[in-house]
Design a protein around this motif. Structure first.
Motif, PDB file in Angstrom:
ATOM      1  N   VAL A 179       0.785  -1.129  -0.056  1.00  0.00           N
ATOM      2  CA  VAL A 179       0.102  -0.166  -0.045  1.00  0.00           C
ATOM      3  C   VAL A 179       0.925   1.354  -0.053  1.00  0.00           C
ATOM      4  CG1 VAL A 179      -1.686   1.156   1.368  1.00  0.00           C
ATOM      5  CG2 VAL A 179      -1.862  -1.191   1.023  1.00  0.00           C
ATOM      6  N   LEU A 180       2.043   1.141   0.718  1.00  0.00           N
ATOM      7  CA  LEU A 180       2.919   2.478   1.086  1.00  0.00           C
ATOM      8  C   LEU A 180       3.508   2.467  -0.524  1.00  0.00           C
ATOM      9  CD1 LEU A 180       4.624   2.116   4.519  1.00  0.00           C
ATOM     10  CD2 LEU A 180       2.910   3.610   3.832  1.00  0.00           C
ATOM     11  N   ARG A 181       3.974   1.637  -1.337  1.00  0.00           N
ATOM     12  CA  ARG A 181       4.837   1.663  -2.301  1.00  0.00           C
ATOM     13  C   ARG A 181       3.486   2.114  -3.389  1.00  0.00           C
ATOM     14  NH1 ARG A 181       7.125  -3.516  -2.063  1.00  0.00           N
ATOM     15  NH2 ARG A 181       5.842  -4.105  -4.006  1.00  0.00           N
ATOM     16  N   THR A 182       2.549   1.652  -3.298  1.00  0.00           N
ATOM     17  CA  THR A 182       1.416   1.960  -4.597  1.00  0.00           C
ATOM     18  C   THR A 182       0.834   3.490  -4.176  1.00  0.00           C
ATOM     19  OG1 THR A 182       0.432  -0.186  -4.293  1.00  0.00           O
ATOM     20  CG2 THR A 182      -0.937   1.581  -5.277  1.00  0.00           C
ATOM     21  N   THR A 183       0.799   4.041  -3.138  1.00  0.00           N
ATOM     22  CA  THR A 183       0.485   5.376  -2.847  1.00  0.00           C
ATOM     23  C   THR A 183       1.733   6.206  -3.346  1.00  0.00           C
ATOM     24  OG1 THR A 183       0.821   5.168  -0.610  1.00  0.00           O
ATOM     25  CG2 THR A 183      -1.414   5.085  -1.300  1.00  0.00           C
ATOM     26  N   ALA A 184       2.834   5.949  -2.887  1.00  0.00           N
ATOM     27  CA  ALA A 184       4.203   6.520  -3.392  1.00  0.00           C
ATOM     28  C   ALA A 184       4.195   6.637  -4.783  1.00  0.00           C
ATOM     29  CB  ALA A 184       5.323   6.023  -2.981  1.00  0.00           C
ATOM     30  N   PRO A 195       2.086  -3.044 -10.668  1.00  0.00           N
ATOM     31  CA  PRO A 195       1.215  -2.766 -11.743  1.00  0.00           C
ATOM     32  C   PRO A 195      -0.054  -1.797 -10.966  1.00  0.00           C
ATOM     33  CG  PRO A 195       1.305  -5.094 -11.037  1.00  0.00           C
ATOM     34  CD  PRO A 195       2.407  -4.316 -10.329  1.00  0.00           C
ATOM     35  N   VAL A 196      -0.195  -0.839 -11.356  1.00  0.00           N
ATOM     36  CA  VAL A 196      -1.133   0.090 -10.686  1.00  0.00           C
ATOM     37  C   VAL A 196      -2.158   0.980 -11.966  1.00  0.00           C
ATOM     38  CG1 VAL A 196      -1.636   2.242  -9.143  1.00  0.00           C
ATOM     39  CG2 VAL A 196       0.321   0.928  -8.698  1.00  0.00           C
ATOM     40  N   LEU A 197      -3.360   0.875 -11.659  1.00  0.00           N
ATOM     41  CA  LEU A 197      -4.136   1.619 -12.773  1.00  0.00           C
ATOM     42  C   LEU A 197      -4.710   3.016 -12.210  1.00  0.00           C
ATOM     43  CD1 LEU A 197      -5.875  -1.521 -14.391  1.00  0.00           C
ATOM     44  CD2 LEU A 197      -3.910  -0.412 -14.865  1.00  0.00           C
ATOM     45  N   GLN A 198      -5.181   3.645 -12.942  1.00  0.00           N
ATOM     46  CA  GLN A 198      -5.995   4.756 -12.624  1.00  0.00           C
ATOM     47  C   GLN A 198      -7.120   4.621 -13.468  1.00  0.00           C
ATOM     48  OE1 GLN A 198      -4.719   9.019 -12.525  1.00  0.00           O
ATOM     49  NE2 GLN A 198      -6.236   9.309 -13.768  1.00  0.00           N
ATOM     50  N   ILE A 199      -8.366   4.790 -12.824  1.00  0.00           N
ATOM     51  CA  ILE A 199      -9.702   4.384 -13.574  1.00  0.00           C
ATOM     52  C   ILE A 199     -10.746   5.398 -13.079  1.00  0.00           C
ATOM     53  CG2 ILE A 199     -11.393   2.678 -13.842  1.00  0.00           C
ATOM     54  CD1 ILE A 199      -9.556   0.456 -12.553  1.00  0.00           C
ATOM     55  N   ALA A 200     -11.146   6.357 -14.260  1.00  0.00           N
ATOM     56  CA  ALA A 200     -12.228   7.304 -13.860  1.00  0.00           C
ATOM     57  C   ALA A 200     -13.411   6.723 -14.371  1.00  0.00           C
ATOM     58  CB  ALA A 200     -11.703   8.294 -14.731  1.00  0.00           C
ATOM     59  N   VAL A 201     -14.404   6.555 -13.619  1.00  0.00           N
ATOM     60  CA  VAL A 201     -15.699   6.259 -14.015  1.00  0.00           C
ATOM     61  C   VAL A 201     -16.650   7.195 -14.285  1.00  0.00           C
ATOM     62  CG1 VAL A 201     -17.719   4.834 -12.760  1.00  0.00           C
ATOM     63  CG2 VAL A 201     -15.463   4.559 -12.043  1.00  0.00           C
ATOM     64  N   SER A 202     -17.252   6.966 -15.512  1.00  0.00           N
ATOM     65  CA  SER A 202     -18.106   8.085 -16.077  1.00  0.00           C
ATOM     66  C   SER A 202     -19.163   8.634 -15.155  1.00  0.00           C
ATOM     67  CB  SER A 202     -18.814   7.478 -17.458  1.00  0.00           C
ATOM     68  OG  SER A 202     -19.642   6.638 -16.970  1.00  0.00           O
ATOM     69  N   GLY A 203     -19.566   9.614 -14.841  1.00  0.00           N
ATOM     70  CA  GLY A 203     -20.082  10.278 -14.060  1.00  0.00           C
ATOM     71  C   GLY A 203     -19.839  10.435 -12.718  1.00  0.00           C
ATOM     72  N   ALA A 204     -18.287  10.229 -12.611  1.00  0.00           N
ATOM     73  CA  ALA A 204     -17.751  10.381 -11.262  1.00  0.00           C
ATOM     74  C   ALA A 204     -16.310  10.708 -11.318  1.00  0.00           C
ATOM     75  CB  ALA A 204     -17.819   9.290 -10.251  1.00  0.00           C
ATOM     76  N   ASP A 205     -16.003  11.258 -12.733  1.00  0.00           N
ATOM     77  CA  ASP A 205     -14.491  11.364 -13.007  1.00  0.00           C
ATOM     78  C   ASP A 205     -13.690  11.911 -11.900  1.00  0.00           C
ATOM     79  OD1 ASP A 205     -16.836  11.881 -15.171  1.00  0.00           O
ATOM     80  OD2 ASP A 205     -15.280  10.966 -16.301  1.00  0.00           O
ATOM     81  N   GLU A 206     -14.369  12.951 -11.032  1.00  0.00           N
ATOM     82  CA  GLU A 206     -13.367  13.842 -10.516  1.00  0.00           C
ATOM     83  C   GLU A 206     -12.790  13.134  -9.400  1.00  0.00           C
ATOM     84  OE1 GLU A 206     -16.701  13.930 -10.635  1.00  0.00           O
ATOM     85  OE2 GLU A 206     -17.221  15.771 -11.984  1.00  0.00           O
ATOM     86  N   ASN A 226      -0.266  10.695   4.596  1.00  0.00           N
ATOM     87  CA  ASN A 226      -1.267  11.733   4.935  1.00  0.00           C
ATOM     88  C   ASN A 226      -2.449  11.784   4.151  1.00  0.00           C
ATOM     89  OD1 ASN A 226       0.476  12.946   7.152  1.00  0.00           O
ATOM     90  ND2 ASN A 226       1.978  13.841   5.464  1.00  0.00           N
ATOM     91  N   HIS A 227      -3.027  10.777   3.330  1.00  0.00           N
ATOM     92  CA  HIS A 227      -3.806  10.821   2.588  1.00  0.00           C
ATOM     93  C   HIS A 227      -5.108   9.924   3.336  1.00  0.00           C
ATOM     94  CE1 HIS A 227      -1.563  11.724  -0.923  1.00  0.00           C
ATOM     95  NE2 HIS A 227      -0.724  10.843  -0.677  1.00  0.00           N
TER      96      HIS A 227
END
Lengths: 231, 134
Positions: free
Chosen positions: A148-153, B30-41, B94-95
């Motif tokens: 999780v730490l690696r992913t968020t970084a 492997p990390v994906l960023q996925i924007a869902v239509s109608g909640a793109d923000e 901090n997120h």
């Protein structure tokens, strides 16, 4: 597990360095993985020993049965010899019986000791299995935390390189409100278009001007009915 | 289920009238960023490990919250986390995040359901917690 969780929490509190970057402790899971392997090895050994002991017990059981059977059949021989008046022969057979019984007692004694060792070993196997499950659970927590730490970084680095910075919650909220307003406008326009297409808007305008076809026909019918009545 | 097959599957998929805009996030994992239509923000970030498919959305940073409101925010987040469908609230560095994890053997439909729910939940949560912001 408690110790691992406490260690993680302590690390989390101080895990962001001055640049705001995550400090990932990959040492933690390496130590756990070694402990896991040791525990697996210990378990395998204990299980092998246990299997060998159980085989030995089974073999002793067979030998004890053989001695028992032999003693029993010799007893019948001795009775027959006595019945035939062969006192000397009966004594010889009795000596054999004593031998069988002595061996049976020795084997039984050995079996008791083996069973004692088997119980101890079963205990060891059970403990090793419990320890193994515990290590696996701890390792999963530590590894997930690292991941999780690696992913968020990775996400943060990506956001920082694509935009000047991560958008604030206020900016996001503003964008959400704008989209929601656009959606409402679109819905309003759709409803208006629907009215125009069905002529509903014209009916509404006529009604507003006091012209209502439906009301007029009702009034006409009423007037006719009144006209029919004899005065 | 790995991220590669998810990129292919989500590209042309529709779930409950929603579509997905998928972008790989550069880096070692492997990390994906996925924007869902109608909640793109509120884009959902997804990563697959050997034990789970982890999906998360960033809500806000600790520095964006009024310091005096932090205890009340935490209390509210803990309470609202349980009834929220398919998602839980948490904190990484901090997120503050809303996240959900699925079994690695989940079907494509289950992953899509999670993504849509998570993105919608993130918007509802942001609007709910707006008063706690600086």
């Amino acid at each position: 597990m408690k110790a691992v969780l406490k260690k993680l929490l302590t690390a989390m509190r101080g895990s962001v360095n001055e640049l705001g970057e995550a400090v990932v402790d990959s040492q933690g899971s390496r130590i756990l993985e070694q402990e896991l392997r040791d525990s697996e090895h210990e378990l395998k050994q204990a299980k092998n020993e246990l299997a060998a002991l159980m085989a030995e017990v089974a073999s002793l059981n067979r030998q004890i049965k053989t001695e028992s059977d032999s003693a029993e059949s010799r007893e019948q021989d001795a009775r027959k010899a006595l019945a035939a008046g062969q006192e000397e022969l009966a004594r010889e057979v009795a000596e054999r019986i004593v031998g069988h019984e002595r061996r049976k007692a020795e084997l039984t004694q050995a079996r008791v000791q083996l069973e004692e060792r088997t119980r101890g070993l079963k205990d060891r196997v059970q403990k090793a299995e419990k320890q193994l499950a515990e290590y696996r659970r701890e390792l999963q927590v530590v590894k997930t935390n690292e991941r999780v730490l690696r992913t968020t970084a990775q996400i943060d680095t990506n956001i920082n390189s694509n935009q000047s910075s991560l958008s604030t919650a206020r900016e996001t909220l503003e964008r959400i409100r704008e989209r929601q307003a656009r959606e409402e406008d679109r819905q309003g326009a759709r409803a208006q278009l629907e009215k125009e297409l069905t002529g509903q808007d014209l009916d509404e305008k006529l009604k507003a001007a006091g012209i209502d076809a439906e009301q007029d026909s009702v009034n006409d019918v009423l007037a006719r009915l009144k006209g029919d009545q004899p005065s | 289920m790995d991220t590669q097959s998810l990129i292919l599957a989500l590209g042309d998929a529709t779930h409950a009238g929603r579509t997905f805009n998928v972008m790989p996030v550069a880096g070692d994992d492997p990390v994906l960023q996925i924007a869902v239509s109608g909640a793109d923000e509120t884009p959902v970030y997804l990563t697959v490990t050997e034990s789970q498919i982890l999906c998360l959305v960033y809500l806000f940073e600790e520095s964006e919250i009024r310091a005096s409101a932090l205890p009340e925010l935490h209390e509210s987040m803990l309470r609202i986390s349980v009834p929220m469908p398919l998602s839980a609230l948490g904190k990484v560095e901090n997120h503050y995040v809303v996240y959900g994890s699925l079994s690695p053997t989940s079907s494509q439909t289950e992953v899509m359901q999670e993504l849509v729910t998570l993105a919608d939940n993130a918007i509802d949560l942001l609007q709910t917690f707006e008063d706690f912001l600086e």
